[in-house]
Scaffold this motif. Sequence first.
Motif, short mmCIF file in Angstrom:
data_model
loop_
_atom_site.label_atom_id
_atom_site.label_comp_id
_atom_site.label_asym_id
_atom_site.label_seq_id
_atom_site.Cartn_x
_atom_site.Cartn_y
_atom_site.Cartn_z
N ASN A 223 0.80 -1.29 -0.29
CA ASN A 223 -0.29 -0.09 0.15
C ASN A 223 0.47 1.44 -0.33
OD1 ASN A 223 -2.05 2.16 1.36
ND2 ASN A 223 -3.06 0.72 0.78
N GLY A 224 0.33 2.16 -0.72
CA GLY A 224 1.41 3.82 -0.90
C GLY A 224 1.50 4.22 0.83
N MET A 225 0.49 4.38 1.51
CA MET A 225 0.88 5.31 2.77
C MET A 225 1.94 4.45 3.40
SD MET A 225 -1.92 4.92 5.56
CE MET A 225 -0.92 3.86 6.86
N PHE A 226 2.30 3.37 3.12
CA PHE A 226 3.15 2.76 3.76
C PHE A 226 5.15 3.04 3.62
CE2 PHE A 226 0.41 -1.08 4.73
CZ PHE A 226 0.49 -1.13 5.88
N ARG A 227 4.58 3.04 1.67
CA ARG A 227 5.85 3.89 1.60
C ARG A 227 6.59 5.62 1.80
NH1 ARG A 227 3.97 0.70 -2.90
NH2 ARG A 227 2.89 2.07 -3.96
N ILE A 228 5.16 5.85 1.92
CA ILE A 228 4.92 7.38 2.46
C ILE A 228 5.65 7.43 3.84
CG2 ILE A 228 3.34 9.91 2.52
CD1 ILE A 228 1.60 8.94 0.25
N LEU A 229 5.30 6.77 4.23
CA LEU A 229 5.21 6.93 6.15
C LEU A 229 7.03 6.26 6.81
CD1 LEU A 229 2.29 5.42 7.62
CD2 LEU A 229 3.30 7.51 8.19
N ALA A 230 7.47 5.38 5.53
CA ALA A 230 7.93 5.52 5.99
C ALA A 230 9.66 5.94 5.00
CB ALA A 230 9.20 4.00 5.00
N ASP A 231 9.00 6.98 4.26
CA ASP A 231 9.61 8.08 3.25
C ASP A 231 10.26 9.07 4.67
OD1 ASP A 231 10.49 6.82 1.39
OD2 ASP A 231 9.29 7.60 0.48
N GLY A 232 9.25 9.48 5.47
CA GLY A 232 9.39 10.04 6.58
C GLY A 232 8.23 11.28 6.87
N ALA A 235 1.66 11.67 5.30
CA ALA A 235 0.75 10.32 5.00
C ALA A 235 -0.41 10.67 5.16
CB ALA A 235 1.16 8.84 5.33
N LEU A 236 -1.26 11.42 6.39
CA LEU A 236 -2.92 11.33 6.18
C LEU A 236 -2.92 12.80 5.87
CD1 LEU A 236 -2.31 9.39 9.81
CD2 LEU A 236 -2.78 8.97 7.61
N THR A 237 -2.56 14.05 6.16
CA THR A 237 -3.09 15.14 6.53
C THR A 237 -4.04 15.56 5.11
OG1 THR A 237 -1.85 17.08 7.41
CG2 THR A 237 -3.78 17.94 6.46
N ASN A 238 -6.08 15.78 5.44
CA ASN A 238 -6.54 15.78 4.77
C ASN A 238 -7.31 14.52 4.00
OD1 ASN A 238 -6.69 18.73 5.62
ND2 ASN A 238 -4.80 19.22 3.58
N ASP A 239 -6.41 13.83 3.98
CA ASP A 239 -7.05 11.90 3.86
C ASP A 239 -8.17 11.83 4.45
OD1 ASP A 239 -5.69 12.06 2.08
OD2 ASP A 239 -3.61 10.87 2.27
N CYS A 273 2.37 9.73 12.96
CA CYS A 273 1.60 10.60 11.93
C CYS A 273 0.47 11.18 12.69
CB CYS A 273 2.25 10.07 10.62
SG CYS A 273 1.44 11.47 9.07
N ALA A 274 -0.31 10.02 12.97
CA ALA A 274 -1.88 10.27 13.75
C ALA A 274 -1.84 10.95 14.18
CB ALA A 274 -2.29 9.44 13.12
N VAL A 275 -0.46 10.99 16.13
CA VAL A 275 -1.08 11.16 16.76
C VAL A 275 0.26 12.12 17.38
CG1 VAL A 275 -1.45 10.69 19.00
CG2 VAL A 275 -1.99 9.76 17.31
N THR A 276 1.47 11.85 17.46
CA THR A 276 2.20 12.55 17.91
C THR A 276 2.85 13.14 17.82
OG1 THR A 276 3.24 9.80 18.62
CG2 THR A 276 4.64 12.11 18.87
N TRP A 292 -8.62 13.48 7.81
CA TRP A 292 -7.52 13.97 9.05
C TRP A 292 -7.34 15.45 8.98
CZ3 TRP A 292 -5.88 10.25 12.47
CH2 TRP A 292 -5.66 8.98 12.42
N ALA A 293 -7.57 16.26 10.27
CA ALA A 293 -6.92 17.51 10.83
C ALA A 293 -4.96 17.77 10.47
CB ALA A 293 -6.94 18.02 12.02
N PRO A 294 -4.68 19.15 9.93
CA PRO A 294 -2.98 19.33 9.67
C PRO A 294 -2.84 19.29 11.18
CG PRO A 294 -4.52 20.93 8.19
CD PRO A 294 -5.56 19.70 8.79
#
Length: 608
Positions: A223-232, A235-239, A273-276, A292-294
């Motif tokens: 899934n593409g989300m995992f690659r974005i997260l791995a890149d730092g 992956a979530l804002t406005n999704d 990404c989601a909480v911290t 997701w809020a910014p």
Amino acid sequence: MLTGLSGKNVTLLPGLFRERMQVNKNYLMELDTQCLLQNFYLEAGIVMPGQQVIDDPEKARLHWGWEAPSCQLRGHFLGHWLSAAAMYYASEKDMEVKVRLDKIVAQLALCQQENGGEWVGPIPEKYFQRLADNRYIWSPQYVMHKTVMGLIDAFRYADNTQALDILGCLSDWYVRWTERMQKVNPGAVYSGEQGGMLELWAELYALTKEEKYMFLIQRYQDNGMFRILADGRDALTNDHANASIPLSHGSARLYEVTGDEKWRRYTELFWKCAVTDRGMFCTGGQNAGEFWAPPFKQGQFLGVNDQEFCTVYNMVRTAQYLYRWTGDAVYADYIERCLYNGFLAQQNPATGTPTYFLPLSAGSRKKWGSKRHDFWCCHGTMVQAQALYPELIYLEDTENRRIVVGQYIPSRLSTHMEGSDISVSLTTDMKSYNCQTLFDEHSGGNMSRWSFRLDISCSEPTKFTLSLRIPRWLKGEAVLTVNGTSEKATVSNGYLDVTRVWSEDAVSLFFPSGLAMETLPDRPRLAAVTDGPIVLAGLIARDCGMIGDFEHPEGFLYPQTEHTYATFPWKQNCYVTVDQPENFMFVPLYEVEDEVYTVYFTQKNNPR
């Protein structure tokens, strides 16, 4: 790593959470079996009694809203119903629930047979062709995820082997479909809100060790989300929030099944990404309008569409995975916040139905779903959420001989340790002064909901450590006694650890709490009142401002206590404002039903 002690080992005892769990079960059992199955029958070509011709739609025995036969998301609710019913049976051994569940699973097997032996959906197979053709369709994989989930839980919690047989045949359909998509449109597998499917295939592989489930894991894991997260990257804002959270469940379960550390890392990165790195509302939510809020911009998104309930439920499940792996109390604290201000606050205490969103703007009112005419996605996650409590309370560290109490919910645990049968009963240790009780007027009965008693019974004297989570909201020192005598406990990594040979023992535990004002990063003069983990709502239709020192809210909020005959013998967490231009009540947000309320208030300068 901790092991979660299953709902099969835990029964809730009288208290607020059991009351809400019972309201939910009553709602589940009210719903008509034929109506729950209606869309599966229609897809299989089975005519329901009295439904061949419908002369009066108003009197038709059908569910409407998102369950209406005209809705593309129809049929999603039954999977949630099966999961909740199975968990009720596991915890309470309620045979009425078990009979209903077994009947529904048998009818799904009949529908599968009528569909040709594989497909068992409430929607047509051709909806998946629309995914292949890149044409719009409302989330067919989401719908099927619920069916597969419900059947897995029917097997795991209620020992229904027919459910596993149905899944074996349905998975053959998925193997062929995903194979074909590799040639036609590989991206189709990652469309239609497929996020939860990875976790289910991992679960089925863990249960059966059949290679076809590993094949399906491989089809759904890239899934593409995992690659974005791995890149730092963010992956979530406005999704869409609820489409992404289940992916963290998939990576989490895949880590547990395969031991591959990269999957654990994806789940940890998701949490970061989601909480911290995002912050949250005082209630624990991070989204508005399903998105997701910014990061740290929650104040900009205060409105009537905050905190979709599905996201609260699914984030609690992510937190529980991380809690098991790490034992870090920060995850249990997060879960506790969500239980009071999501699970309870978004459930109607009378009907059991949800509010889709939790409004947080000034002058809000909760909008409750109906029992049979809405069936939003949050209807489904709500009925599951209220059955989840037994799964969240106790954990075990077998290597270090520890029993961990993660949530303070009145309950009874039955487990085993090296040949000894162990029972732990957790109750609220509060005296009830009513006319049928003899008492000493000067005994000083405790009036706090954060006073607990744990009764421990072992069939053989057994040495182990009882680890009690220290809540982050603690004000002062925890008070701990064993058998009426002060006990020296080791404070370690957010826990009070008591190690001894246990036999027939009673532990008393008190956590002093206090009021706090929680501000929003982007609106620091705007704050909500919390009492321990509980968000308080002002019963007023506007943000009238608050005069006083926000560092010491006890200076302008006065406790309002009275005797009650409900869950607690004393009314809890209620306050009245003092020295304000207009004084009003604060009550727990979860107690607000139809009243107009305000959560966030502006700090005003004292004109004097």
